[in-house]
Write a protein that holds these residues in place. Structure first.
Motif, PDB file in Angstrom:
ATOM      1  N   ALA A   1       0.621  -1.214   0.325  1.00  9.34           N
ATOM      2  CA  ALA A   1      -0.218  -0.045   0.399  1.00  9.34           C
ATOM      3  C   ALA A   1       0.675   0.883  -0.111  1.00  9.34           C
ATOM      4  N   ALA A   2       2.178   1.465   0.918  1.00 12.81           N
ATOM      5  CA  ALA A   2       2.933   2.371   0.863  1.00 12.81           C
ATOM      6  C   ALA A   2       3.788   2.918  -0.130  1.00 12.81           C
ATOM      7  N   VAL A   3       4.121   1.465  -1.384  1.00 12.43           N
ATOM      8  CA  VAL A   3       4.446   1.835  -2.593  1.00 12.43           C
ATOM      9  C   VAL A   3       3.450   1.813  -3.010  1.00 12.43           C
ATOM     10  N   ALA A   4       2.483   1.417  -3.731  1.00 11.82           N
ATOM     11  CA  ALA A   4       0.975   2.364  -4.471  1.00 11.82           C
ATOM     12  C   ALA A   4       1.512   3.014  -4.173  1.00 11.82           C
ATOM     13  N   SER A   5       1.266   3.921  -3.307  1.00  8.91           N
ATOM     14  CA  SER A   5       0.238   5.528  -2.854  1.00  8.91           C
ATOM     15  C   SER A   5       1.991   6.254  -3.042  1.00  8.91           C
ATOM     16  N   GLY A   6       3.163   6.065  -2.713  1.00  6.17           N
ATOM     17  CA  GLY A   6       4.214   6.477  -3.255  1.00  6.17           C
ATOM     18  C   GLY A   6       4.261   7.219  -4.399  1.00  6.17           C
ATOM     19  N   LEU A   7       4.319   5.829  -5.234  1.00  7.41           N
ATOM     20  CA  LEU A   7       4.625   6.303  -6.802  1.00  7.41           C
ATOM     21  C   LEU A   7       3.396   6.524  -7.443  1.00  7.41           C
ATOM     22  N   ALA A   8       2.105   6.718  -7.355  1.00  3.22           N
ATOM     23  CA  ALA A   8       0.953   7.002  -7.362  1.00  3.22           C
ATOM     24  C   ALA A   8       1.385   9.153  -7.071  1.00  3.22           C
ATOM     25  N   SER A   9       1.656   9.329  -5.900  1.00  2.00           N
ATOM     26  CA  SER A   9       1.431  10.898  -5.558  1.00  2.00           C
ATOM     27  C   SER A   9       2.926  11.215  -6.691  1.00  2.00           C
ATOM     28  N   LEU A  10       3.555  10.780  -7.615  1.00  2.00           N
ATOM     29  CA  LEU A  10       4.187  10.883  -8.573  1.00  2.00           C
ATOM     30  C   LEU A  10       3.076  11.867  -9.703  1.00  2.00           C
ATOM     31  N   ASP A  11       2.035  11.580  -9.857  1.00  2.00           N
ATOM     32  CA  ASP A  11       0.989  11.994 -11.006  1.00  2.00           C
ATOM     33  C   ASP A  11       2.019  11.629 -11.907  1.00  2.00           C
ATOM     34  N   THR A  12       2.736  10.636 -12.674  1.00  2.00           N
ATOM     35  CA  THR A  12       2.806  10.253 -14.138  1.00  2.00           C
ATOM     36  C   THR A  12       2.836   8.873 -14.493  1.00  2.00           C
ATOM     37  N   PRO A  13       1.907   8.586 -16.020  1.00  2.00           N
ATOM     38  CA  PRO A  13       1.477   7.736 -16.531  1.00  2.00           C
ATOM     39  C   PRO A  13       2.893   6.685 -16.052  1.00  2.00           C
ATOM     40  N   GLU A  14       4.301   6.823 -16.538  1.00  2.00           N
ATOM     41  CA  GLU A  14       5.417   6.517 -16.561  1.00  2.00           C
ATOM     42  C   GLU A  14       4.855   4.838 -14.943  1.00  2.00           C
ATOM     43  N   TYR A  15       4.919   5.319 -14.579  1.00  2.00           N
ATOM     44  CA  TYR A  15       5.146   4.128 -13.317  1.00  2.00           C
ATOM     45  C   TYR A  15       3.657   3.210 -13.139  1.00  2.00           C
TER      46      TYR A  15
END
Length: 230
Positions: free
Chosen positions: A161-175
Motif C-alpha cells: 500500500a505504501a509503495v503504490a501510494s508513493g508512486l501514485a503521488s508522482l502523478d506520471t503515467p510512467e509508473y
C-alpha cells in the motif's frame, strides 16, 4: 463503521462466489458478525478524484494565517530533512524491519520499501521537485518484483500500500504498470469469497496481515488509501 467491510466488499472486492468455498480453516466463525444490508434509497456520493498535492496558497487554507504559515514552514523543514537523510542507494529505512502487532514473536519483515514509499509521498505532496529521488523511485519499482522479499509476508499489505501510494503521488503515467501491479496484490489479499466469507459478513472486503488471521481497520485503511491514490 459497522458497515465498513460490507461496503468495501460491494465497491472494491473483485473476487468470486463465497457459497462455493468452505470457510477458511484460519477463521473462527463465531468471531464474525452477520450484518443487515444498509438502508436502501440513500444517495451515495461518488468519491472525488485523488489530489496528490497539499494546498500551497495560504488563502485557500481554511486556517488562521499565522497557523497556516507555521504549518507550511514545518512541512518545508520536514521535506528538507527527508531529502538530506536518504540512504546512500536512495530512499529511506535501509535495514529496518517490523513485525505485525498480532505476531510480535514472528518473522521480522523488511520495512525499507514501505518507509521509502511514505517518504516519497511526503516529498511529492509538498510540491517539491522529486528529481533527486530517482534512486528511491527505482527502489520502489524493484519492490513489486519481490526484491524486498515481502510477497506473502505478514506485512505485505502495509508495504505494498505504501509503495503504490508513493508512486501514485508522482502523478506520471510512467509508473502506472508498477502501481497497478501493487493494486492487484492488495486486492488479492482482501478477505472475501475465496476464504468462504459472504458479503453480509463484517470481515468481507477487509485487509489484514498478509491475508492471515483476520482483517483489521489499520490494514484496511492503508489499502483504501492506496486504492484511492491510484
Amino acid at each position: 463503521m459497522k458497515y465498513l467491510f460490507l461496503f468495501l466488499a460491494v465497491m472494491l472486492a473483485p473476487h468470486g462466489l463465497a457459497d462455493e468455498m468452505p470457510l477458511d480453516e484460519r477463521i473462527k466463525g463465531d468471531r464474525i458478525t452477520t450484518l443487515k444490508p444498509p438502508p436502501s434509497g440513500g444517495v451515495r456520493q461518488k468519491a472525488a478524484a485523488p489530489c496528490h498535492r497539499i494546498a500551497s496558497d495560504l488563502s485557500l487554507i481554511q486556517l488562521p494565517s499565522d497557523d497556516a504559515a507555521a504549518f507550511k514552514l514545518g512541512m518545508s523543514r520536514g521535506v528538507k530533512w527527508l531529502l538530506e537523510h536518504q540512504d546512500p542507494d536512495g530512499g529511506w529505512g535501509g535495514g529496518a524491519t517490523a513485525k505485525p502487532t498480532t505476531q510480535p514473536d514472528g518473522w521480522a519483515s523488511p520495512a525499507a520499501a514501505a518507509i521509502t514509499g511514505l517518504g516519497l509521498k511526503a516529498v511529492a505532496q509538498s510540491g517539491t521537485s522529486t528529481t533527486s529521488l530517482q534512486p528511491a523511485i527505482a527502489r520502489l519499482e524493484r519492490a513489486t518484483r519481490g526484491d524486498f522479499g515481502f510477497e506473502n509476508d505478514p506485512l505485505s499489505n502495509y508495504i505494498m500500500a505504501a509503495v503504490a501510494s508513493g508512486l501514485a503521488s508522482l502523478d506520471t503515467p510512467e509508473y502506472e504498470e508498477t502501481i497497478q501491479t501493487g493494486i492487484r496484490l492488495l486486492q488479492e489479499n482482501q478477505w472475501d469469497g475465496q476464504e468462504g466469507l459472504t458479503v453480509d459478513q463484517d470481515w468481507y472486503g477487509g485487509a489484514g496481515y498478509g491475508n492471515r488471521g483476520r482483517p483489521d481497520l489499520s490494514n484496511t485503511q492503508m489499502m483504501l488509501d492506496a486504492l484511492h491514490d491510484a
